[in-house]
Design a protein around this motif. Sequence first.
Motif, PDB file in Angstrom:
ATOM      1  N   TYR A 129      46.604   1.063 -13.147  1.00 41.73           N
ATOM      2  CA  TYR A 129      47.179   0.471 -11.935  1.00 41.73           C
ATOM      3  C   TYR A 129      47.315   1.590 -10.906  1.00 41.73           C
ATOM      4  CZ  TYR A 129      49.707  -3.083  -9.281  1.00 41.73           C
ATOM      5  OH  TYR A 129      50.082  -4.008  -8.325  1.00 41.73           O
ATOM      6  N   PRO A 130      46.224   1.922 -10.224  1.00 40.42           N
ATOM      7  CA  PRO A 130      46.189   3.103  -9.346  1.00 40.42           C
ATOM      8  C   PRO A 130      47.259   3.130  -8.267  1.00 40.42           C
ATOM      9  CG  PRO A 130      43.981   2.211  -9.692  1.00 40.42           C
ATOM     10  CD  PRO A 130      44.936   1.219 -10.271  1.00 40.42           C
ATOM     11  N   LEU A 131      47.726   1.961  -7.806  1.00 39.74           N
ATOM     12  CA  LEU A 131      48.698   1.955  -6.709  1.00 39.74           C
ATOM     13  C   LEU A 131      49.947   2.746  -7.065  1.00 39.74           C
ATOM     14  CD1 LEU A 131      48.570  -1.768  -5.493  1.00 39.74           C
ATOM     15  CD2 LEU A 131      47.151   0.160  -4.801  1.00 39.74           C
ATOM     16  N   ILE A 132      50.451   2.586  -8.268  1.00 42.06           N
ATOM     17  CA  ILE A 132      51.662   3.289  -8.674  1.00 42.06           C
ATOM     18  C   ILE A 132      51.379   4.773  -8.883  1.00 42.06           C
ATOM     19  CG2 ILE A 132      53.542   3.355 -10.363  1.00 42.06           C
ATOM     20  CD1 ILE A 132      53.574   0.943  -8.555  1.00 42.06           C
ATOM     21  N   GLY A 133      50.112   5.118  -9.073  1.00 42.01           N
ATOM     22  CA  GLY A 133      49.757   6.537  -9.155  1.00 42.01           C
ATOM     23  C   GLY A 133      50.127   7.280  -7.887  1.00 42.01           C
ATOM     24  N   PHE A 134      50.024   6.601  -6.735  1.00 41.99           N
ATOM     25  CA  PHE A 134      50.434   7.232  -5.470  1.00 41.99           C
ATOM     26  C   PHE A 134      51.943   7.493  -5.450  1.00 41.99           C
ATOM     27  CE2 PHE A 134      46.574   4.832  -3.999  1.00 41.99           C
ATOM     28  CZ  PHE A 134      45.797   5.956  -3.744  1.00 41.99           C
ATOM     29  N   VAL A 135      52.703   6.564  -5.996  1.00 45.27           N
ATOM     30  CA  VAL A 135      54.156   6.753  -6.079  1.00 45.27           C
ATOM     31  C   VAL A 135      54.471   7.937  -6.992  1.00 45.27           C
ATOM     32  CG1 VAL A 135      56.355   5.697  -6.750  1.00 45.27           C
ATOM     33  CG2 VAL A 135      54.586   4.305  -5.648  1.00 45.27           C
ATOM     34  N   ASP A 136      53.758   8.018  -8.108  1.00 46.01           N
ATOM     35  CA  ASP A 136      53.955   9.144  -9.027  1.00 46.01           C
ATOM     36  C   ASP A 136      53.743  10.477  -8.313  1.00 46.01           C
ATOM     37  OD1 ASP A 136      54.352   7.264 -10.984  1.00 46.01           O
ATOM     38  OD2 ASP A 136      52.394   7.521 -11.925  1.00 46.01           O
ATOM     39  N   LEU A 137      52.665  10.564  -7.560  1.00 48.29           N
ATOM     40  CA  LEU A 137      52.354  11.821  -6.862  1.00 48.29           C
ATOM     41  C   LEU A 137      53.427  12.167  -5.833  1.00 48.29           C
ATOM     42  CD1 LEU A 137      48.499  11.467  -6.295  1.00 48.29           C
ATOM     43  CD2 LEU A 137      49.669  13.016  -7.874  1.00 48.29           C
ATOM     44  N   LEU A 138      53.929  11.174  -5.136  1.00 45.97           N
ATOM     45  CA  LEU A 138      54.987  11.436  -4.149  1.00 45.97           C
ATOM     46  C   LEU A 138      56.273  11.909  -4.823  1.00 45.97           C
ATOM     47  CD1 LEU A 138      54.609   8.596  -1.483  1.00 45.97           C
ATOM     48  CD2 LEU A 138      54.458  11.056  -1.107  1.00 45.97           C
ATOM     49  N   ILE A 139      56.566  11.355  -5.982  1.00 48.75           N
ATOM     50  CA  ILE A 139      57.743  11.806  -6.725  1.00 48.75           C
ATOM     51  C   ILE A 139      57.586  13.269  -7.121  1.00 48.75           C
ATOM     52  CG2 ILE A 139      59.033  11.536  -8.890  1.00 48.75           C
ATOM     53  CD1 ILE A 139      58.394   8.529  -8.714  1.00 48.75           C
ATOM     54  N   LEU A 140      56.393  13.622  -7.589  1.00 53.42           N
ATOM     55  CA  LEU A 140      56.150  15.019  -7.950  1.00 53.42           C
ATOM     56  C   LEU A 140      56.267  15.923  -6.731  1.00 53.42           C
ATOM     57  CD1 LEU A 140      53.131  14.625 -10.419  1.00 53.42           C
ATOM     58  CD2 LEU A 140      55.537  14.997 -10.977  1.00 53.42           C
ATOM     59  N   ALA A 141      55.826  15.431  -5.579  1.00 55.81           N
ATOM     60  CA  ALA A 141      55.942  16.219  -4.347  1.00 55.81           C
ATOM     61  C   ALA A 141      57.410  16.403  -3.963  1.00 55.81           C
ATOM     62  CB  ALA A 141      55.177  15.533  -3.215  1.00 55.81           C
ATOM     63  N   LEU A 142      58.199  15.337  -4.078  1.00 54.86           N
ATOM     64  CA  LEU A 142      59.622  15.427  -3.734  1.00 54.86           C
ATOM     65  C   LEU A 142      60.368  16.376  -4.661  1.00 54.86           C
ATOM     66  CD1 LEU A 142      60.379  11.643  -3.024  1.00 54.86           C
ATOM     67  CD2 LEU A 142      60.301  13.493  -1.339  1.00 54.86           C
ATOM     68  N   ARG A 143      59.906  16.477  -5.896  1.00 50.46           N
ATOM     69  CA  ARG A 143      60.588  17.346  -6.854  1.00 50.46           C
ATOM     70  C   ARG A 143      60.291  18.821  -6.616  1.00 50.46           C
ATOM     71  NH1 ARG A 143      62.890  14.728 -11.112  1.00 50.46           N
ATOM     72  NH2 ARG A 143      62.515  16.348 -12.657  1.00 50.46           N
ATOM     73  N   LEU A 144      59.432  19.103  -5.658  1.00 48.26           N
ATOM     74  CA  LEU A 144      59.205  20.496  -5.249  1.00 48.26           C
ATOM     75  C   LEU A 144      60.329  20.993  -4.342  1.00 48.26           C
ATOM     76  CD1 LEU A 144      55.376  20.385  -4.446  1.00 48.26           C
ATOM     77  CD2 LEU A 144      56.473  21.406  -6.463  1.00 48.26           C
TER      78      LEU A 144
END
Length: 578
Positions: free
Chosen positions: A196-211
């Motif tokens: 489900y690629p759409l949620i993959g974008f959410v995952d990446l943004l979460i990883l970015a926010l955790r920086l």
Amino acid sequence: MLIPQLQKLLTTPITQKSRQNKSRLTVIFWYSLSLTFGLGYIFMGLRQAFSSKYIVSDDAREYISWMYRYFNPDLFPGDLIADYFQSVTPIGYGIIYKRIAALDIDLTFFSKIFPIVLGLITTSYCFVVSMEILPVPMVGFIASLLLNQSLCMHDDLFSATPRDLIYPLFLAFLYYSIRSSRLGILIVLALQCLIYPLIGFVDLLILALRLFRWQNGQITISQNRKDFIFFAAAMMIAGIVILPYAIQSSQFGPAITAAVARTMPEYWDGGRVSYFSHNIMSYWFFGRDSGFLALISPPQLLFGLLLPIILKFQSHFLLTKQLKDEVKLLLQVVIASLIMFFTAHALAFKLHWPSRYTHHTFKMVLAIAAAISITLILDATLRWSRQNGRQLLILGTIMIFGAGLVLYPSSFSLKVFPKTLYVVGQVPTLYNYLQKQPQNIVIASTSEEADNIPIFAQRTILVGKEYALPFHTKYYAQIRQRMVDLINAQYTEDINQIKDFIQKYHVTFWLLERSAFIPEYITKNTWLQQYQPAAQEANAKLQKALPVLATLINSCAVLETDNLVLLKTECIKAAIKT
């Protein structure tokens, strides 16, 4: 003495200082209870799934029908609908069913039992994620209970589509993020992008926010070089995994633009999608495809909104001292989801429906946040009662509230639970007859029963309401033209127009409803009304004379049921010649 014992059972945190055996038994008890309710809800759905031989999830007809090509590559030859849904099915989801087909397991059967596996994984990860944030076993139970209730109110585990896997995968992503397991994060991210690629974008943004970190009222960025290397690796993996899917589905693209969609009845109330609305609240908040609070239920999830307020008054809720710093992950999920939601609106519809970025993630966040809020409030209430008396009143209130949480699915407010949206095929004789015909036949019909033919008979239909998704321009342009031509031919007085239609689309059979030649069949059919001016013209023709096709029913019918008549086009063409 009852209140202290109750507090010990319900809200005592599991700490390293706790006695290991006793703590383990407490966790096992609440975890087992979580699985019991989760599986109980799923088995209630399975009872519906196996109530008939010809029964399947509503949306499964889109995704599973074409997969019968895994058993027989010659099925659906030159089938526009099968080719389209094969192209838009995420690669990982297709691989799962391909492996199942290799085991010679019927795919429709598998789609019905798959929720058992998904439910076990979802419940387990929800339980452990909740306990990682607040190490109280009851938190894990309440969170999984609320989430499972929510999922069973909207067929989110029973749809037999890629979205069913969002919940176990995203909760796994949250768990490995909390545990700082970089390998686990990358594996789950890759699976998410495959399925489900759409949620993959959410995952990446979460990883970015955790920086970023919030310290002393200021935002600081990580100074650890490895954090950025890891984020770059995650970006690379997501890009590599999503790119083949994007290329695969682009053959029917591009996606329709918002400007064009606004001119189409398919995108308004009563349409196939019903995306736009003149009601602003409905459009932005509750619209199934456009609103960021779409399908958020049960109402108990709203307890999650109390968590930020409780955290502002921590002195009144002593159990907040046990809250882990990773509670901030819930906020990061909300921020990432909203960013993608508004981005999808701005780029409509290049990133699919905006609600897909919040509908699923908000359910999980609210379930966990609600469980934490309820537990914190309960603990504070029990502490207050120990000091101020009124223990019977408090006990009564707790029992009523607990019963309300657990028994909500059986309440009068829910007419159906679980809501599986299974579709029952009403005409087995039709499916059996068509399945005995050559694999290259094409059936034309304006009946919604045609939607069941690909899944139950594995034969090609010219058009179908369920498959008429107005999303990719190259696909829907053909579907729309087919539908217009079908309406014109079905209600024409010109014999040659019927002949041309049959030859153009190589139609073998024509499936008619007995009520197809009365004006109300057209005027009250929201699907047909989307295709103007063809529908209006057909209705006008019915007012004047009986269409040619109606006169051929008795002579060309090869199969009849109470409401349906199947005509063979060879007979129609022969009648035209005479």
